[in-house]
Design a protein around this motif. Sequence first.
Motif, PDB file in Angstrom:
ATOM      1  N   LYS A 117     -55.768  15.511 -14.252  1.00 56.94           N
ATOM      2  CA  LYS A 117     -56.898  15.817 -15.000  1.00 56.94           C
ATOM      3  C   LYS A 117     -58.440  16.829 -15.021  1.00 56.94           C
ATOM      4  O   LYS A 117     -59.216  16.506 -15.116  1.00 56.94           O
ATOM      5  CB  LYS A 117     -57.918  14.780 -15.627  1.00 56.94           C
ATOM      6  N   ASP A 118     -57.864  17.934 -13.862  1.00 53.21           N
ATOM      7  CA  ASP A 118     -58.545  19.148 -13.810  1.00 53.21           C
ATOM      8  C   ASP A 118     -58.819  19.630 -14.332  1.00 53.21           C
ATOM      9  O   ASP A 118     -58.199  21.350 -14.706  1.00 53.21           O
ATOM     10  CB  ASP A 118     -57.808  19.522 -11.887  1.00 53.21           C
ATOM     11  N   ALA A 119     -60.365  19.823 -14.893  1.00 54.88           N
ATOM     12  CA  ALA A 119     -60.321  21.075 -16.242  1.00 54.88           C
ATOM     13  C   ALA A 119     -60.539  22.279 -15.522  1.00 54.88           C
ATOM     14  O   ALA A 119     -60.542  23.194 -16.139  1.00 54.88           O
ATOM     15  CB  ALA A 119     -62.145  20.708 -16.761  1.00 54.88           C
ATOM     16  N   PHE A 144     -58.585  28.607 -26.315  1.00 62.80           N
ATOM     17  CA  PHE A 144     -59.507  27.414 -26.131  1.00 62.80           C
ATOM     18  C   PHE A 144     -60.503  26.364 -27.525  1.00 62.80           C
ATOM     19  O   PHE A 144     -60.858  25.725 -27.561  1.00 62.80           O
ATOM     20  CB  PHE A 144     -61.320  28.024 -25.815  1.00 62.80           C
ATOM     21  N   TYR A 145     -60.286  27.130 -28.972  1.00 59.63           N
ATOM     22  CA  TYR A 145     -60.680  26.157 -30.119  1.00 59.63           C
ATOM     23  C   TYR A 145     -59.681  24.275 -29.541  1.00 59.63           C
ATOM     24  O   TYR A 145     -60.353  23.931 -30.478  1.00 59.63           O
ATOM     25  CB  TYR A 145     -60.160  27.317 -31.131  1.00 59.63           C
ATOM     26  N   THR A 197     -60.987  17.156 -26.864  1.00 58.38           N
ATOM     27  CA  THR A 197     -61.185  17.219 -25.469  1.00 58.38           C
ATOM     28  C   THR A 197     -60.669  15.792 -25.721  1.00 58.38           C
ATOM     29  O   THR A 197     -60.331  15.717 -24.355  1.00 58.38           O
ATOM     30  CB  THR A 197     -62.460  17.419 -25.254  1.00 58.38           C
ATOM     31  N   ASP A 198     -61.073  15.099 -26.066  1.00 62.01           N
ATOM     32  CA  ASP A 198     -60.604  13.573 -25.561  1.00 62.01           C
ATOM     33  C   ASP A 198     -59.280  12.798 -26.272  1.00 62.01           C
ATOM     34  O   ASP A 198     -59.144  11.747 -26.706  1.00 62.01           O
ATOM     35  CB  ASP A 198     -61.842  12.665 -26.679  1.00 62.01           C
ATOM     36  N   GLU A 254     -54.421  18.853 -23.125  1.00 59.33           N
ATOM     37  CA  GLU A 254     -53.154  19.702 -22.759  1.00 59.33           C
ATOM     38  C   GLU A 254     -52.139  19.992 -23.949  1.00 59.33           C
ATOM     39  O   GLU A 254     -51.871  20.926 -23.555  1.00 59.33           O
ATOM     40  CB  GLU A 254     -52.601  19.766 -21.294  1.00 59.33           C
ATOM     41  N   LEU A 255     -51.649  18.832 -24.049  1.00 62.07           N
ATOM     42  CA  LEU A 255     -50.721  19.064 -25.785  1.00 62.07           C
ATOM     43  C   LEU A 255     -50.822  20.124 -26.144  1.00 62.07           C
ATOM     44  O   LEU A 255     -50.390  20.851 -27.055  1.00 62.07           O
ATOM     45  CB  LEU A 255     -49.895  17.464 -25.890  1.00 62.07           C
ATOM     46  N   SER A 256     -52.964  19.732 -27.662  1.00 61.08           N
ATOM     47  CA  SER A 256     -52.973  20.955 -28.229  1.00 61.08           C
ATOM     48  C   SER A 256     -52.883  21.837 -27.641  1.00 61.08           C
ATOM     49  O   SER A 256     -52.282  23.038 -28.476  1.00 61.08           O
ATOM     50  CB  SER A 256     -54.537  20.305 -28.384  1.00 61.08           C
ATOM     51  N   ILE A 257     -53.206  22.854 -26.510  1.00 67.15           N
ATOM     52  CA  ILE A 257     -53.077  24.049 -25.754  1.00 67.15           C
ATOM     53  C   ILE A 257     -51.610  24.338 -26.146  1.00 67.15           C
ATOM     54  O   ILE A 257     -51.529  25.807 -26.268  1.00 67.15           O
ATOM     55  CB  ILE A 257     -54.341  23.748 -24.784  1.00 67.15           C
ATOM     56  N   LEU A 258     -50.922  23.418 -25.202  1.00 63.56           N
ATOM     57  CA  LEU A 258     -49.515  23.854 -25.615  1.00 63.56           C
ATOM     58  C   LEU A 258     -49.294  24.647 -26.508  1.00 63.56           C
ATOM     59  O   LEU A 258     -48.026  25.385 -26.758  1.00 63.56           O
ATOM     60  CB  LEU A 258     -48.245  22.872 -24.920  1.00 63.56           C
TER      61      LEU A 258
END
Length: 316
Positions: free
Chosen positions: A39-41, A164-165, A171-172, A176-180
């Motif tokens: 969970k390291d931003a 980034f969007y 965020t909550d 990470e899954l959304s980014i992937l």
Amino acid sequence: MADQSVGFSVAAGKRAWLAILLAGVLVWLLAAGVTAITKDAILVPTLFLIGSFLVPVTVVTFAMARLDDCRLTSGVVLIGFIAAGTIGVVVSAVTEIYLLPTGSGPIGNALGFFGVGLIEEVSKGAVLVAVAWRVRERTVHGGLVLGATVGAGFSAFESTGYAFYAYVQHTDDHPELSILQTEVSRAMLAPFGHLTWTALLGGALFAVAAPTNGGFRFTPRVGWTLLGVAALHGAWDASYGWAIWVTQGLTGSGWIADWPDDSYWEGVPTKQQMWVFQVMYDGALVVIGLIGVVWVVRTWRHSASHTSTPPTANAS
């Protein structure tokens, strides 16, 4: 022995794209796993950059290794990539905000999609022309590769924004899954979007430019190519709304005589509708992508055959 060494180095250079792709995927997945566990931003920007830049850089590496009839230096390639991703993206975004129509309806939506395509292609074309002044020998192949490089830079930086969007929106909820998911979908489509469209424009611009250190001209060929890639771009952006419109027409929700957009769903779509939508959407992107790829291949081969044709002896 010397000849074998040269052959080995050339072959290794042509396989460099595969090494970049495999190493990049490995590092990208490792960074995603570590980020999800710790969970390291601080690691999130690494996901943004690797996932967004990997495929564009890989495609440019693949193209550069097969370019043998013009001189595109590493400096020109790097400037084209960065300038398109920074100046090109910013200029096109500002232009779209102030020039595109804000009205809805069939005409407003159609002009909006085509307008986005035209503005972004003109922006990338302007970057390409500015960078190409440094190119000493201009061929159609060189224009295709430099255009693909400019498109790759635009695509990479734009994808970073989308990643980034996605992170901000979730965020909550497993960011990470959304980014992937965002980066995988955009990475798979990247070679068939900005890279293809700007490659075509670059090939047309180089075809009518002076071979060495001359100016560029806006000829009918350049104009029709610009309109063609802008139309492909606009159709690509509009395909999501069209897929929704076709899905609702086919599944019984009814056909509506209007230009569809992204918010065209009426109510919550059913599971069956989502399957139909995915088939329609993917099918549309495949067709549009194939048109661009066939266009690029034909341009490349036509230029190669034209260049390799020996001059006819003058019978005098």
